[in-house]
Design a protein around this motif. Structure first.
Motif, PDB file in Angstrom:
ATOM      1  N   VAL A   1       0.845  -1.196   0.000  1.00 22.79           N
ATOM      2  CA  VAL A   1       0.000   0.000   0.000  1.00 22.79           C
ATOM      3  C   VAL A   1       0.880   1.246   0.000  1.00 22.79           C
ATOM      4  O   VAL A   1       1.836   1.345   0.763  1.00 22.79           O
ATOM      5  N   ASN A   2       0.576   2.191  -0.895  1.00 24.53           N
ATOM      6  CA  ASN A   2       1.244   3.488  -0.914  1.00 24.53           C
ATOM      7  C   ASN A   2       0.182   4.564  -0.761  1.00 24.53           C
ATOM      8  O   ASN A   2      -0.821   4.552  -1.474  1.00 24.53           O
ATOM      9  N   LEU A   3       0.399   5.483   0.196  1.00 24.24           N
ATOM     10  CA  LEU A   3      -0.596   6.530   0.430  1.00 24.24           C
ATOM     11  C   LEU A   3       0.103   7.760   0.965  1.00 24.24           C
ATOM     12  O   LEU A   3       1.104   7.657   1.688  1.00 24.24           O
ATOM     13  N   LYS A   4      -0.420   8.932   0.648  1.00 26.12           N
ATOM     14  CA  LYS A   4      -0.008  10.173   1.300  1.00 26.12           C
ATOM     15  C   LYS A   4      -1.275  10.847   1.806  1.00 26.12           C
ATOM     16  O   LYS A   4      -2.199  11.090   1.037  1.00 26.12           O
ATOM     17  N   VAL A   5      -1.315  11.113   3.104  1.00 25.59           N
ATOM     18  CA  VAL A   5      -2.497  11.751   3.680  1.00 25.59           C
ATOM     19  C   VAL A   5      -2.142  13.197   4.014  1.00 25.59           C
ATOM     20  O   VAL A   5      -1.262  13.444   4.833  1.00 25.59           O
ATOM     21  N   PRO A   6      -2.814  14.181   3.378  1.00 32.65           N
ATOM     22  CA  PRO A   6      -2.501  15.587   3.664  1.00 32.65           C
ATOM     23  C   PRO A   6      -2.978  15.996   5.055  1.00 32.65           C
ATOM     24  O   PRO A   6      -3.884  15.377   5.623  1.00 32.65           O
ATOM     25  N   LYS A   7      -2.345  17.031   5.570  1.00 33.12           N
ATOM     26  CA  LYS A   7      -2.727  17.570   6.889  1.00 33.12           C
ATOM     27  C   LYS A   7      -4.114  18.183   6.863  1.00 33.12           C
ATOM     28  O   LYS A   7      -4.555  18.701   5.847  1.00 33.12           O
ATOM     29  N   ASN A   8      -4.755  18.193   8.017  1.00 35.97           N
ATOM     30  CA  ASN A   8      -6.022  18.890   8.223  1.00 35.97           C
ATOM     31  C   ASN A   8      -7.066  18.611   7.140  1.00 35.97           C
ATOM     32  O   ASN A   8      -7.581  19.528   6.503  1.00 35.97           O
ATOM     33  N   CYS A   9      -7.353  17.326   6.982  1.00 33.88           N
ATOM     34  CA  CYS A   9      -8.426  16.977   6.061  1.00 33.88           C
ATOM     35  C   CYS A   9      -9.105  15.724   6.599  1.00 33.88           C
ATOM     36  O   CYS A   9      -8.663  15.152   7.584  1.00 33.88           O
ATOM     37  N   VAL A  10     -10.202  15.344   5.974  1.00 33.92           N
ATOM     38  CA  VAL A  10     -10.793  14.039   6.259  1.00 33.92           C
ATOM     39  C   VAL A  10     -10.415  13.133   5.101  1.00 33.92           C
ATOM     40  O   VAL A  10     -10.802  13.372   3.959  1.00 33.92           O
ATOM     41  N   PHE A  11      -9.621  12.141   5.404  1.00 34.10           N
ATOM     42  CA  PHE A  11      -9.149  11.210   4.390  1.00 34.10           C
ATOM     43  C   PHE A  11      -9.858   9.888   4.620  1.00 34.10           C
ATOM     44  O   PHE A  11      -9.725   9.278   5.682  1.00 34.10           O
ATOM     45  N   THR A  12     -10.618   9.452   3.650  1.00 36.84           N
ATOM     46  CA  THR A  12     -11.433   8.252   3.853  1.00 36.84           C
ATOM     47  C   THR A  12     -10.865   7.072   3.082  1.00 36.84           C
ATOM     48  O   THR A  12     -10.523   7.203   1.909  1.00 36.84           O
ATOM     49  N   ILE A  13     -10.758   5.970   3.767  1.00 36.21           N
ATOM     50  CA  ILE A  13     -10.402   4.714   3.118  1.00 36.21           C
ATOM     51  C   ILE A  13     -11.697   3.928   2.983  1.00 36.21           C
ATOM     52  O   ILE A  13     -12.319   3.549   3.987  1.00 36.21           O
ATOM     53  N   MET A  14     -12.112   3.751   1.738  1.00 39.02           N
ATOM     54  CA  MET A  14     -13.415   3.139   1.486  1.00 39.02           C
ATOM     55  C   MET A  14     -13.178   1.814   0.762  1.00 39.02           C
ATOM     56  O   MET A  14     -12.243   1.701  -0.038  1.00 39.02           O
TER      57      MET A  14
END
Lengths: 255, 259
Positions: free
Chosen positions: A25-38
């Motif tokens: 798995v490769n992912l980048k989650v930005p700051k101050n957001c709602v990041f959903t894994i669906m």
């Protein structure tokens, strides 16, 4: 994704009991957001979430390779203390799980107290109040802080769990299907709260419900069979998905 | 009605005069079971935590079998071991040392092989630990994974998690100890062999030989028929033992029902 990432996941592979659950798995989650894994059940969403704060350590027979970096800290570096990671990353679970032998107040105060995040009883009181206010629960419980937490309704219990995670002042909160055991009214309150939370931290939400993903997310990653098939802003994923499985899932033809 | 209730308050035991008091045996029972319980609390909680949370998985089942087997050893075997190994050991390394410190006036003076209320207490704690430990182990294992996860997610260390888990199952621990206490109060053969079987008016001196209710009955019953009232006195002691167990069980039920 223009903003700085707070979570970077590089080629993460997880085997549990010999079975490969996450297949790179490769992912980048930005700051101050709602990041959903669906994604559908069994796609590895919960495992991915649990790898971010090393809750996977609790399970037997787990092998992890690849890396997760949270706020510049390499989570699986042998020199990294998992306790440090868990202060940085809070978690809310699928089942509202306040500790049944503790009161409302004690549930919120437990983490900060044991981790010595406060210096006095007054500071602790203020922190508990702050966390309960942020979780939209203060007005409902301020007169009964010292009753057992299990006296609350399901939705209130889940907001208490969010307050308990917030009281640790984390930079990230992981939420594992936080509304799947709640009724629609309680669900909409929690969704409102999730959107509010991104003003001061990052939320990584796991859900199998595409409608919830579309309501609360800034970014959505679609996960299927241990891999991320597609990542994009909520508009991209729901209006012009590139992957045919993503399209089938968001249009309700799979899942 | 010869003596009435006064039999449980008297400290004399003089068959020749047909004068019976069972207070020393009652106190001996309560003291020995209570010391045993306090030690068993520490022993059973620590062995359970060790088996469930600390030992590597390969050693767990071995340790578990060993602890469970300890519950199956006949009490007369425990008694022999207590009489010839445990009591002399305790006398040499604990009781004599304490007396040297000048505390004999408080704890009493050990005699012979060291048979005493104290030796009986230690032996009892070892005997009841497997029972309590097996219940506590089940309690620890029944903690839902989401509770363990939330404790870890709050950045608690392994030991802090274990302390919280023990608080979470505190009712189970209480029940386990109550079961163990019931057994400690009623245990006969092993205790009769190490307690010293002496009626003393100084029944708070735990290093001196004493009696418990069950060891009094076991020890005195064979010659009780020779006296007019001794059988009745021993039956009264038995009734008292029964009531003691009943009280403990009722307390457990009340606490267990509470939510």
């Amino acid at each position: 994704m223009s903003r700085d990432p707070i979570i970077i996941i590089n080629d993460l592979r997880v085997r549990i009991g010999g079975k490969e659950i996450l297949k790179g798995v490769n992912l980048k989650v930005p700051k101050n957001c709602v990041f959903t894994i669906m994604g559908p059940s069994g796609s590895g969403k919960s495992t991915l979430l649990r790898s971010i704060n090393r809750i996977l350590d609790l399970y037997d027979d787990v092998e992890v390779s690849g890396d997760v970096v949270v706020d510049g800290v390499s989570v699986y570096d042998p020199k990294t203390d998992p306790i440090y990671v868990r202060r940085l990353v809070g978690m809310v679970f699928q089942i509202p799980n306040p500790l049944p032998h503790l009161t409302i107040y004690e549930n919120v105060a437990l983490g900060p107290k044991i981790n010595r995040l406060v210096r006095s009883r007054r500071e602790l009181d203020e922190l508990v109040r702050w966390a309960l206010e942020k979780a939209y629960l203060w007005d409902e419980v301020k007169d009964r802080l010292h009753v057992p937490a299990v006296k609350l309704s399901g939705g209130q219990q889940q907001r208490l769990c969010i307050a308990r995670a917030l009281a640790m002042r984390p930079k990230v909160i992981l939420m594992d299907e936080p509304t799947s055991n709640l009724d629609p009214v309680a669900t909409s309150k929690i969704e409102e709260l999730i959107i509010e939370l991104k003003n001061y931290l990052t939320v990584v939400l796991v859900t199998h419900n595409p409608f919830q993903a579309s309501r609360v997310s800034d970014y959505v990653a679609f996960m299927y069979d241990g891999t991320i098939l597609e990542v994009g802003s909520v508009d991209e994923i729901f209006t012009k998905p590139k992957n045919k499985y993503t399209e089938m899932y968001v249009t309700g033809r799979m899942g | 009605m010869r003596d009435g209730f006064s039999i449980v308050l008297k400290t004399s035991w003089n068959p020749v005069k047909e004068d019976y008091g069972i207070l020393p045996a009652i106190v001996g029972t309560i003291i020995s079971a209570s010391i045993a319980l306090a030690l068993a609390l520490v022993l059973s909680v620590s062995t359970s935590v060790l088996i469930v949370e600390v030992l590597p998985r390969r050693l767990r089942s071995l340790a578990e079998v060993l602890v469970d087997l300890a519950a199956a050893i006949p009490s007369v075997i425990y008694g022999l071991w207590g009489l010839y190994i445990l009591s002399p050991f305790l006398k040499e390394f604990v009781m004599d040392r304490v007396v040297e410190l000048g505390l004999g006036g408080i704890f009493g003076y050990p005699r012979g092989l060291g048979t005493s209320i104290f030796s009986a207490s230690i032996l009892l704690s070892i005997m009841i630990t497997p029972f309590a430990a097996s219940i506590i182990r089940v309690g620890l294992r029944s903690i839902p994974i989401h509770i363990k996860e939330v404790l870890a997610s709050l950045a608690l260390t392994k030991w802090e998690v274990i302390v919280m888990e023990l608080k979470y199952i505190r009712r189970t621990i209480f029940t386990a100890l109550a079961v163990a206490y019931g057994r400690a109060v009623g245990e006969t053969a092993a205790v009769a062999m190490v307690v010293g079987n002496t009626l003393t008016t100084d029944f708070f001196k735990v290093f001196s030989p004493g009696y418990t209710i069950s060891s009094l009955i076991a020890d005195q019953y064979p010659n009780a028929e020779a006296y007019t009232y001794m059988v009745s006195a021993l039956f009264t002691a038995g009734l008292f033992l029964f009531m003691l167990s009943l009280v403990i069980n009722v307390l457990v039920m009340i606490y267990g029902e509470k939510r």
